[in-house]
Write a protein that holds these residues in place. Structure first.
Motif, PDB file in Angstrom:
ATOM      1  N   VAL A   8       0.864  -1.180   0.000  1.00  0.00           N
ATOM      2  CA  VAL A   8       0.000   0.000   0.000  1.00  0.00           C
ATOM      3  C   VAL A   8       0.897   1.226   0.000  1.00  0.00           C
ATOM      4  CG1 VAL A   8      -1.827   1.245   1.224  1.00  0.00           C
ATOM      5  CG2 VAL A   8      -1.767  -1.259   1.295  1.00  0.00           C
ATOM      6  N   ASN A   9       0.694   2.103  -0.972  1.00  0.00           N
ATOM      7  CA  ASN A   9       1.512   3.328  -1.097  1.00  0.00           C
ATOM      8  C   ASN A   9       3.004   3.012  -1.119  1.00  0.00           C
ATOM      9  OD1 ASN A   9      -0.827   4.844  -1.093  1.00  0.00           O
ATOM     10  ND2 ASN A   9      -0.638   5.516   1.029  1.00  0.00           N
ATOM     11  N   GLY A  10       3.360   1.874  -1.690  1.00  0.00           N
ATOM     12  CA  GLY A  10       4.760   1.495  -1.795  1.00  0.00           C
ATOM     13  C   GLY A  10       5.334   0.858  -0.542  1.00  0.00           C
ATOM     14  N   VAL A  11       4.503   0.688   0.483  1.00  0.00           N
ATOM     15  CA  VAL A  11       4.947   0.076   1.739  1.00  0.00           C
ATOM     16  C   VAL A  11       4.401  -1.353   1.802  1.00  0.00           C
ATOM     17  CG1 VAL A  11       4.800   0.167   4.264  1.00  0.00           C
ATOM     18  CG2 VAL A  11       5.043   2.289   2.943  1.00  0.00           C
ATOM     19  N   SER A  12       5.293  -2.299   2.028  1.00  0.00           N
ATOM     20  CA  SER A  12       4.892  -3.696   2.157  1.00  0.00           C
ATOM     21  C   SER A  12       4.274  -3.896   3.540  1.00  0.00           C
ATOM     22  CB  SER A  12       6.107  -4.604   1.987  1.00  0.00           C
ATOM     23  OG  SER A  12       5.727  -5.943   2.126  1.00  0.00           O
ATOM     24  N   VAL A  13       3.051  -4.367   3.561  1.00  0.00           N
ATOM     25  CA  VAL A  13       2.347  -4.607   4.816  1.00  0.00           C
ATOM     26  C   VAL A  13       2.518  -6.087   5.164  1.00  0.00           C
ATOM     27  CG1 VAL A  13       0.124  -4.524   6.005  1.00  0.00           C
ATOM     28  CG2 VAL A  13       0.685  -2.787   4.282  1.00  0.00           C
ATOM     29  N   ARG A  14       3.217  -6.336   6.259  1.00  0.00           N
ATOM     30  CA  ARG A  14       3.502  -7.710   6.669  1.00  0.00           C
ATOM     31  C   ARG A  14       2.229  -8.415   7.133  1.00  0.00           C
ATOM     32  NH1 ARG A  14       7.571  -6.463  11.159  1.00  0.00           N
ATOM     33  NH2 ARG A  14       6.298  -4.576  11.158  1.00  0.00           N
ATOM     34  N   VAL A  15       2.229  -9.730   6.972  1.00  0.00           N
ATOM     35  CA  VAL A  15       1.115 -10.567   7.420  1.00  0.00           C
ATOM     36  C   VAL A  15       1.703 -11.772   8.144  1.00  0.00           C
ATOM     37  CG1 VAL A  15       0.973 -11.774   5.210  1.00  0.00           C
ATOM     38  CG2 VAL A  15      -1.013 -11.718   6.675  1.00  0.00           C
ATOM     39  N   ASP A  16       1.074 -12.154   9.249  1.00  0.00           N
ATOM     40  CA  ASP A  16       1.599 -13.300   9.999  1.00  0.00           C
ATOM     41  C   ASP A  16       0.943 -14.599   9.521  1.00  0.00           C
ATOM     42  OD1 ASP A  16      -0.910 -13.492  11.235  1.00  0.00           O
ATOM     43  OD2 ASP A  16      -0.205 -12.827  13.208  1.00  0.00           O
ATOM     44  N   SER A  17       1.331 -15.698  10.126  1.00  0.00           N
ATOM     45  CA  SER A  17       0.849 -17.013   9.701  1.00  0.00           C
ATOM     46  C   SER A  17      -0.638 -17.222   9.989  1.00  0.00           C
ATOM     47  CB  SER A  17       1.666 -18.110  10.376  1.00  0.00           C
ATOM     48  OG  SER A  17       1.487 -18.031  11.776  1.00  0.00           O
ATOM     49  N   LYS A  18      -1.235 -16.358  10.780  1.00  0.00           N
ATOM     50  CA  LYS A  18      -2.662 -16.455  11.115  1.00  0.00           C
ATOM     51  C   LYS A  18      -3.517 -15.509  10.273  1.00  0.00           C
ATOM     52  CE  LYS A  18      -1.824 -19.158  14.659  1.00  0.00           C
ATOM     53  NZ  LYS A  18      -2.133 -20.544  14.684  1.00  0.00           N
ATOM     54  N   GLY A  19      -2.890 -14.819   9.305  1.00  0.00           N
ATOM     55  CA  GLY A  19      -3.639 -13.923   8.429  1.00  0.00           C
ATOM     56  C   GLY A  19      -3.885 -12.539   9.013  1.00  0.00           C
ATOM     57  N   ARG A  20      -3.089 -12.151  10.008  1.00  0.00           N
ATOM     58  CA  ARG A  20      -3.224 -10.821  10.610  1.00  0.00           C
ATOM     59  C   ARG A  20      -2.194  -9.883   9.987  1.00  0.00           C
ATOM     60  NH1 ARG A  20      -3.813 -13.984  15.959  1.00  0.00           N
ATOM     61  NH2 ARG A  20      -1.583 -14.168  15.637  1.00  0.00           N
ATOM     62  N   TYR A  21      -2.663  -8.693   9.602  1.00  0.00           N
ATOM     63  CA  TYR A  21      -1.812  -7.689   8.971  1.00  0.00           C
ATOM     64  C   TYR A  21      -1.266  -6.736  10.025  1.00  0.00           C
ATOM     65  CZ  TYR A  21      -3.600  -9.456   4.598  1.00  0.00           C
ATOM     66  OH  TYR A  21      -3.900 -10.275   3.548  1.00  0.00           O
ATOM     67  N   ASN A  22      -0.079  -6.227   9.770  1.00  0.00           N
ATOM     68  CA  ASN A  22       0.566  -5.314  10.708  1.00  0.00           C
ATOM     69  C   ASN A  22      -0.017  -3.913  10.517  1.00  0.00           C
ATOM     70  OD1 ASN A  22       2.706  -3.314  11.596  1.00  0.00           O
ATOM     71  ND2 ASN A  22       3.524  -5.231  12.395  1.00  0.00           N
ATOM     72  N   LEU A  23      -0.760  -3.455  11.507  1.00  0.00           N
ATOM     73  CA  LEU A  23      -1.395  -2.133  11.431  1.00  0.00           C
ATOM     74  C   LEU A  23      -0.354  -1.011  11.451  1.00  0.00           C
ATOM     75  CD1 LEU A  23      -4.541  -2.559  13.730  1.00  0.00           C
ATOM     76  CD2 LEU A  23      -4.237  -3.147  11.320  1.00  0.00           C
TER      77      LEU A  23
END
Length: 175
Positions: A8-23
Motif C-alpha cells: 500500500v503506497n509502496g509500503v509492504s504490509v507484513r502478514v503473519d501465519s494467522k492472516g493478521r496484517y501489521n497495522l
C-alpha cells in the motif's frame, strides 16, 4: 496457509501465519502519502471502546484472535485480521480505506486466479498421467512375456506345422 502480502503506497504490509496484517505498516503507508498523522497510531485506534467491541465480536465470529499485540522485537506492533485492518484504514482516512480495501481485494482475486490456474494444471497432469499409465499398461502387456511373446509363439507353432519345403520358401522370400 500462506496469506498474501500486500503493498500500500509502496509500503509492504507484513502478514503473519494467522492472516493478521501489521497495522503499524498500514500507518506508515498512510503517513507516507499524507493520509494520516503521526498521532493516529494503531495503539490509539485500539483504545476506542467501539473498536474493542468490534474486535471481540470478530474474534467470536472467526473463532480465532482477531488482534495480536507484540511489544518489542522484530515482529513488534499491532496485528489485525483483514477486517480490522480495513476498519483501521477507514479510521485514518476514507481515501486510504478505499485504497486498502481495493489492494486487499486485488490480492485475494489474484490468489483465486492463481488457484484456478493451479487447479487446471493439476487436472491436466492427472489426465495425462492416466493416459501415459494406460499406454504403459498396453506396452507392458505387449513386451517380454506378454502379447508379443504369445503371438510369436503362435507363429512358431504354425511354422512347425507347415511343410519344411514351404518354410524354406518363406525364409527365402524374407531374406
Amino acid at each position: 496457509m500462506t496469506y498474501p502480502t500486500v503493498i500500500v503506497n509502496g509500503v509492504s504490509v507484513r502478514v503473519d501465519s494467522k492472516g493478521r496484517y501489521n497495522l503499524n505498516d498500514l500507518h506508515a503507508a498512510a503517513v507516507l502519502k499524507g493520509e494520516a498523522t503521526e498521532a493516529q497510531r494503531p495503539s490509539k485506534f485500539m483504545r476506542s471502546s467501539q473498536i474493542g467491541r468490534f474486535v471481540d465480536s470478530l474474534t467470536k465470529a472467526q473463532k480465532r484472535a482477531s488482534v495480536k499485540v507484540i511489544k518489542g522485537g522484530l515482529e513488534s506492533g499491532i496485528w489485525g485480521l483483514e477486517l480490522v485492518a480495513i476498519r483501521y484504514a477507514a479510521w485514518l482516512n476514507p481515501d486510504f480505506e478505499i485504497r486498502v480495501y481495493e489492494t486487499f481485494r486485488e490480492a485475494v482475486l489474484s490468489g483465486l486466479s492463481n488457484m484456478n490456474r493451479l487447479n487446471r494444471l493439476d487436472l491436466l497432469i492427472a489426465t495425462e498421467a492416466r493416459e501415459v499409465s494406460a499406454c504403459a499398461k498396453t506396452m507392458n502387456k505387449w513386451g517380454v512375456g506378454g502379447r508379443k511373446a504369445l503371438l510369436n509363439h503362435a507363429r512358431e507353432r504354425i511354422i512347425e506345422q507347415m511343410d519344411p519345403d514351404m518354410v524354406s520358401l518363406m525364409e527365402g522370400k524374407a531374406a
